[in-house]
Scaffold this motif. Structure first.
Motif, PDB file in Angstrom:
ATOM      1  N   UNK A  84       0.840  -1.199   0.000  1.00 42.51           N
ATOM      2  CA  UNK A  84       0.000   0.000   0.000  1.00 42.51           C
ATOM      3  C   UNK A  84       0.876   1.251   0.000  1.00 42.51           C
ATOM      4  N   UNK A  85       1.932   1.280   0.785  1.00 47.74           N
ATOM      5  CA  UNK A  85       2.832   2.439   0.830  1.00 47.74           C
ATOM      6  C   UNK A  85       3.485   2.666  -0.525  1.00 47.74           C
ATOM      7  N   UNK A  86       3.941   1.588  -1.174  1.00 48.81           N
ATOM      8  CA  UNK A  86       4.576   1.724  -2.483  1.00 48.81           C
ATOM      9  C   UNK A  86       3.588   2.278  -3.511  1.00 48.81           C
ATOM     10  N   UNK A  87       2.366   1.803  -3.466  1.00 50.66           N
ATOM     11  CA  UNK A  87       1.344   2.312  -4.385  1.00 50.66           C
ATOM     12  C   UNK A  87       1.077   3.791  -4.180  1.00 50.66           C
ATOM     13  N   UNK A  88       0.955   4.201  -2.916  1.00 53.18           N
ATOM     14  CA  UNK A  88       0.708   5.615  -2.629  1.00 53.18           C
ATOM     15  C   UNK A  88       1.898   6.486  -3.022  1.00 53.18           C
ATOM     16  N   UNK A  89       3.105   6.014  -2.770  1.00 51.67           N
ATOM     17  CA  UNK A  89       4.306   6.774  -3.137  1.00 51.67           C
ATOM     18  C   UNK A  89       4.379   6.922  -4.656  1.00 51.67           C
ATOM     19  N   UNK A  90       4.064   5.862  -5.387  1.00 51.58           N
ATOM     20  CA  UNK A  90       4.111   5.918  -6.854  1.00 51.58           C
ATOM     21  C   UNK A  90       3.088   6.936  -7.387  1.00 51.58           C
ATOM     22  N   UNK A  91       1.875   6.892  -6.879  1.00 50.38           N
ATOM     23  CA  UNK A  91       0.832   7.838  -7.312  1.00 50.38           C
ATOM     24  C   UNK A  91       1.249   9.265  -6.971  1.00 50.38           C
ATOM     25  N   UNK A  92       1.770   9.471  -5.758  1.00 50.06           N
ATOM     26  CA  UNK A  92       2.211  10.800  -5.344  1.00 50.06           C
ATOM     27  C   UNK A  92       3.352  11.316  -6.208  1.00 50.06           C
ATOM     28  N   UNK A  93       4.319  10.438  -6.544  1.00 51.33           N
ATOM     29  CA  UNK A  93       5.457  10.850  -7.367  1.00 51.33           C
ATOM     30  C   UNK A  93       5.001  11.257  -8.762  1.00 51.33           C
TER      31      UNK A  93
END
Length: 147
Positions: A84-93
């Motif tokens: 979940x953290x990786x997904x959110x970081x990718x979307x944010x980036x």
């Protein structure tokens, strides 16, 4: 002369000036009261928006926790949280990079304002030339009349 019941024009003008001043003061007082009421109303609405934003943010965080806990039933909890953290970081980036690119490519020059100012300067130059011609011809005609 004025009769005992009639007032002079000077008295009437003076009274009118006093009434106009009083009217402007009353209008200013009304404006002040009305604006204070609107400021209080805007402050209340702003507070409601702020509290609503905090609640939405908190709800989003709880939703993310629920996603992590749901994934934890099929994989280790640390793996679910990491996913979940990786997904959110990718979307944010992606959003940050796109926004930065758009800001760099943005033309910051106010085109309409610059165009309007150029037109105003041109109009003023034309007006100045026209009025200087009129003054020049008026002074010549004044001289002719004097002769």
């Amino acid at each position: 002369m004025a009769d005992k019941g009639e007032r002079t024009i000077g008295e009437l003008v003076s009274e009118l000036a006093g009434e106009v001043r009083l009217l402007f003061r009353q209008e200013l007082d009304l404006f002040t009261v009305e604006m204070k009421e609107k400021v209080v109303e805007v402050a209340k609405d702003t507070a409601a928006i702020g509290v609503g934003g905090v609640l939405i943010y908190t709800g989003f965080l709880v939703l993310l926790a629920a996603v992590v806990l749901g994934l934890a039933t099929v994989m280790p909890a640390w793996g679910a949280a990491l996913l979940v953290a990786a997904g959110l970081i990718a979307i944010g980036a992606v959003l940050v990079l796109k926004g930065g690119k758009d800001v760099r490519e943005m033309d910051a020059k106010p085109e309409q304002t610059v165009g309007a100012l150029k037109e105003a300067v041109q109009w003023a130059k034309t007006l100045r030339l026209t009025s200087s011609r009129r003054r020049g011809s008026a002074s010549k005609s004044g001289i002719r009349k004097a002769i």
